[in-house]
Design an enzyme around this catalytic site. Structure first.
Site, PDB file in Angstrom:
ATOM      1  N   GLY A  35       5.762   0.099   7.069  1.00  0.00           N
ATOM      2  CA  GLY A  35       5.896   1.218   7.864  1.00  0.00           C
ATOM      3  C   GLY A  35       6.513   2.324   7.170  1.00  0.00           C
ATOM      4  N   TRP A  40       0.838  -1.261   0.081  1.00  0.00           N
ATOM      5  CA  TRP A  40      -0.120   0.098  -0.070  1.00  0.00           C
ATOM      6  C   TRP A  40       0.870   1.282   0.033  1.00  0.00           C
ATOM      7  CZ3 TRP A  40      -4.998   0.937  -0.716  1.00  0.00           C
ATOM      8  CH2 TRP A  40      -5.555   1.940  -0.530  1.00  0.00           C
ATOM      9  N   LYS A  55     -23.030   8.182   8.689  1.00  0.00           N
ATOM     10  CA  LYS A  55     -22.690   6.733   9.232  1.00  0.00           C
ATOM     11  C   LYS A  55     -23.899   6.099   9.884  1.00  0.00           C
ATOM     12  CE  LYS A  55     -19.780   6.489   8.113  1.00  0.00           C
ATOM     13  NZ  LYS A  55     -18.897   7.094   7.019  1.00  0.00           N
ATOM     14  N   GLU A  75     -21.352  13.906  10.116  1.00  0.00           N
ATOM     15  CA  GLU A  75     -20.778  12.598   9.798  1.00  0.00           C
ATOM     16  C   GLU A  75     -21.536  11.406  10.526  1.00  0.00           C
ATOM     17  OE1 GLU A  75     -19.115  11.148   7.639  1.00  0.00           O
ATOM     18  OE2 GLU A  75     -18.132   9.521   8.483  1.00  0.00           O
ATOM     19  N   GLU A 106     -26.384   5.422   6.580  1.00  0.00           N
ATOM     20  CA  GLU A 106     -25.859   4.297   5.497  1.00  0.00           C
ATOM     21  C   GLU A 106     -25.639   2.844   5.976  1.00  0.00           C
ATOM     22  OE1 GLU A 106     -21.172   5.732   5.535  1.00  0.00           O
ATOM     23  OE2 GLU A 106     -22.104   4.904   3.722  1.00  0.00           O
TER      24      GLU A 106
HETATM   25  C1  F6R Z   1     -19.475   7.417   3.452  1.00  0.00           C
HETATM   26  C2  F6R Z   1     -18.586   7.145   2.489  1.00  0.00           C
HETATM   27  C3  F6R Z   1     -18.913   8.139   1.248  1.00  0.00           C
HETATM   28  C4  F6R Z   1     -17.559   8.716   0.538  1.00  0.00           C
HETATM   29  C5  F6R Z   1     -17.827   9.362  -0.816  1.00  0.00           C
HETATM   30  C6  F6R Z   1     -16.579  10.218  -1.111  1.00  0.00           C
HETATM   31  O1  F6R Z   1     -19.276   6.269   4.365  1.00  0.00           O
HETATM   32  O2  F6R Z   1     -17.496   6.642   2.476  1.00  0.00           O
HETATM   33  O3  F6R Z   1     -19.802   9.252   1.810  1.00  0.00           O
HETATM   34  O4  F6R Z   1     -16.973   9.508   1.468  1.00  0.00           O
HETATM   35  O5  F6R Z   1     -18.424   8.440  -1.837  1.00  0.00           O
HETATM   36  O6  F6R Z   1     -15.480   8.941  -1.539  1.00  0.00           O
HETATM   37  P1  F6R Z   1     -14.043   9.423  -1.549  1.00  0.00           P
HETATM   38  O7  F6R Z   1     -13.749   9.823  -0.266  1.00  0.00           O
HETATM   39  O8  F6R Z   1     -13.560   8.264  -2.198  1.00  0.00           O
HETATM   40  O9  F6R Z   1     -13.960  10.426  -2.581  1.00  0.00           O
END
Ligand code: F6R
Length: 603
Positions: free
Chosen positions: A100, A73, A482, A478, A485
């Protein structure tokens, strides 16, 4: 976060190395590689892409009884073939896999290059095989050369190394996990138990400072100076199927629990509390001195982190707004070359966010992305990228990446303010030690949370409301996102002061209100919570133990008393746990909620 596997024993190591990598792929999946010892030295096979692609590309079966493998990663350097592990010295006498961050790699690299050692990757890891080779060239035996090299490393690491012609693995742990698996005549080293669970359930968990030497006769456990230490093996009772999640029922819970580590990784080498400095070495001093306005663009959870970052900047005296990326094409504020547009995106692939980023570029703004994925489209297309180093997030609901985004945006905000004002903001001196103690404060939340009991008590509610003020507001949004969803229940987040301007009409005894207290005008938030309580709503206060809200509220979720810039992050962990337990009680498919995808690549 990366995955390490090593194996010594009779018979060919290839199969157990590849199985180990597949089992560890949840820790990283942008490149993979293995190295095995055979009669003609060390044979390394590595490439960008998934383990499956590595497997297909190996072709001629590799043979060797000793080997190491790695799934990566990226943190230093994009996911290319050259940056994939194992890394070796020029003559391939030493091969190393590492998880790390080596903080002093630049200085070590400079010294090794000056001594004639040639590098072939952009990684921090590559200094390790060269350093071991440097000590071998100086005449030291392999074990001493390994110890000398380890002694010079600063940062976080789990390392496994091998030297050509030896049936031995050398390994060390400092801050990144490493475990030993023991089977009759066969030994494994790995970042996590699932790597070798098909082969053995007998495990020794290494501790920071441990150095081990493994050959077919057994494992020698020592400290860095070579003094013998005692480590006892345990039998793990895991189903290999489940093991990608470790001991957890869901990736989401695993990822919530990983936050002390992911936050420590996010700030590693980037703060210097002793000298009250932010050390974002990605940016030269003064990088942001010309920036007049900052616009954040993001979606979903990343938008909430962006809002957090924007409030931090405004409080530090820099003009800033957070905009939903999907609204940017119709409502973008004017930009010019003194505007910095920051795209916040975990995946770096969200179509709405990329579209806003491209629009900002076309309009002449400077761009930067804060993302988790090295090599992602956002990282490639923005002028600059700052990585949150949270490691792979498998659960669809973002958890650990939110806290890492918010912390990195806090650092970036303070850094932009410092550059513009020519001196660090006055409150930096008190903020940085608190930031350094965040991993421990999150550990305390995880250890003592009453979230499961509270989720159960309010299981039959009609709706769930979350309120906060200042930096508590994005956390309220947020918390509600959470909750909705993963439970499919109705949840809404509000600025505390807004409750009385309409939403109060929804409040009943069947609508618990989670009130977040961050130390910013808490007395007003408490009054707003009491307004809901008077209408029958149970109030759950998320605040320190000695906070006045504890006396008033029906329930309490405790967080440490910390800087207002950080308190919301602790509150957020409590709310993540409430959502998780509520969804678990409802038996929802927590890691894959209906209708949702981890990365949304359509507008
Ligand atoms: C909620 C979630 C989504 C993402 C959104 C943006 O738990 O994961 O709301 O935050 O789809 O995704 P990224 O951060 O990958 O652009």
């Amino acid at each position: 976060m990366c995955g390490i596997i090593g194996r010594v024993g009779d018979g060919n190591a290839l199969e157990s190395l590849l199985t180990g990598l597949e089992n560890l792929e949840y820790r990283g999946y942008d490149s993979a590689g293995i190295a095995v010892q055979n009669g003609s030295g060390i044979n390394v096979q590595k490439r960008s892409g998934k383990v499956e692609e590595l497997k297909e590309s190996i072709g001629e079966p590799l043979r060797g009884e000793v080997g190491i493998g790695h799934t990566r990663w990226s943190t230093h350097g994009p996911p290319t073939d050259a940056n994939a592990h194992p890394h070796t010295d020029e003559s391939e006498d030493v091969a190393v896999v590492h998880n790390g961050i080596i903080e002093n790699y630049a200085a070590l690299r400079e010294r090794l290059v000056a001594n004639g050692y040639a590098f072939s990757s952009e990684t921090d890891t590559e200094v390790i095989p060269h350093l071991i080779q440097y000590y071998l060239d100086a005449g030291l035996d392999s074990e001493t050369a390994f110890r000398q090299a380890i002694d010079e490393l600063e940062g976080n690491y789990a390392i496994t190394a091998m030297v050509s012609g030896e049936h031995v693995l050398y390994a060390a742990r400092q801050g990144s996990p490493l475990v030993v698996g023991i089977e009759d005549g066969e030994y494994f080293l790995a970042s996590d138990v699932p790597a070798f669970l098909e082969y053995t359930d007998s495990v020794v968990y290494l501790e920071d400072g441990d150095v081990v030497v493994v050959d077919e006769d057994g494992v020698e456990f020592t400290d860095l100076d070579g003094n013998p230490i005692t480590r006892t093996s345990e039998t793990v009772d895991w189903d290999p199927e489940q093991a990608g999640k470790g001991a957890y029922d869901h990736f989401m819970l695993k990822e919530i629990t990983e936050q002390p580590t992911s936050l420590a990784q996010a700030i590693e080498g980037r703060i210097d509390p002793t000298n009250s400095r932010i050390a974002l070495s990605d940016f030269e001093p003064g990088t942001f001195e010309e920036i007049d306005t900052v616009q954040f663009v993001a979606c979903g959870t990343s938008y909430h982190a962006a809002l957090y970052g924007s409030l931090i900047l405004n409080q530090a005296g820099v003009r800033s707004t957070a905009l939903l990326a999907n609204e940017y094409s119709v409502s973008a504020p004017p930009t010019d070359d003194d505007t910095l547009v920051i795209a916040v995106t975990q995946s770096g692939e969200t179509a709405d966010t990329l579209s806003a980023l491209r629009q900002a570029t076309a309009e002449g703004a400077r761009t930067l992305t804060v993302t988790n994925v090295v090599g992602s489209t956002a990282a490639r297309e923005a002028d600059d990228a700052l990585f949150i180093r949270a490691g792979p997030e498998i659960g669809v609901a973002a958890t650990k990446t939110f806290s890492s985004q918010a912390v990195i945006l806090t650092l970036l905000g303070q850094r932009i303010a410092s550059d513009r004002q020519g001196e660090p903001p006055a409150d930096l001196e008190s903020l940085l030690p608190e930031l350094a103690s965040m991993p421990g404060a999150i550990d305390d939340v995880l250890d003592d949370s009453d979230a499961a009991a509270i989720a159960e008590r309010y299981e039959d509610s009609q709706a769930y409301f979350f309120i906060g003020r200042g930096l508590g507001y994005p956390v309220a949004l947020e918390g509600a996102l959470k909750f909705k969803e993963i439970t499919y229940e109705h949840a809404e987040g509000f600025a505390s002061g807004e409750l009385k301007h309409g939403p109060l009409a929804l409040v009943t005894p069947a609508t618990p209100v989670f009130a977040i207290f961050t130390g910013e005008e808490d007395e007003k938030t408490l009054k707003n919570a009491e307004e809901a309580q008077t209408r029958g709503a149970p109030v759950v206060a998320v605040c320190p133990a000695d906070h006045p809200a504890v006396e008033v509220a029906d329930e309490h979720l405790e967080i440490a008393d910390t800087d207002p810039d950080l308190a919301g992050l602790l509150a957020n962990v409590q709310l993540q746990l409430v959502s998780y337990h509520a969804a678990d009680l409802l038996d929802r498919p927590i890691d894959k909620p209906r209708n949702l995808a981890k990365s949304v690549t359509v507008e």
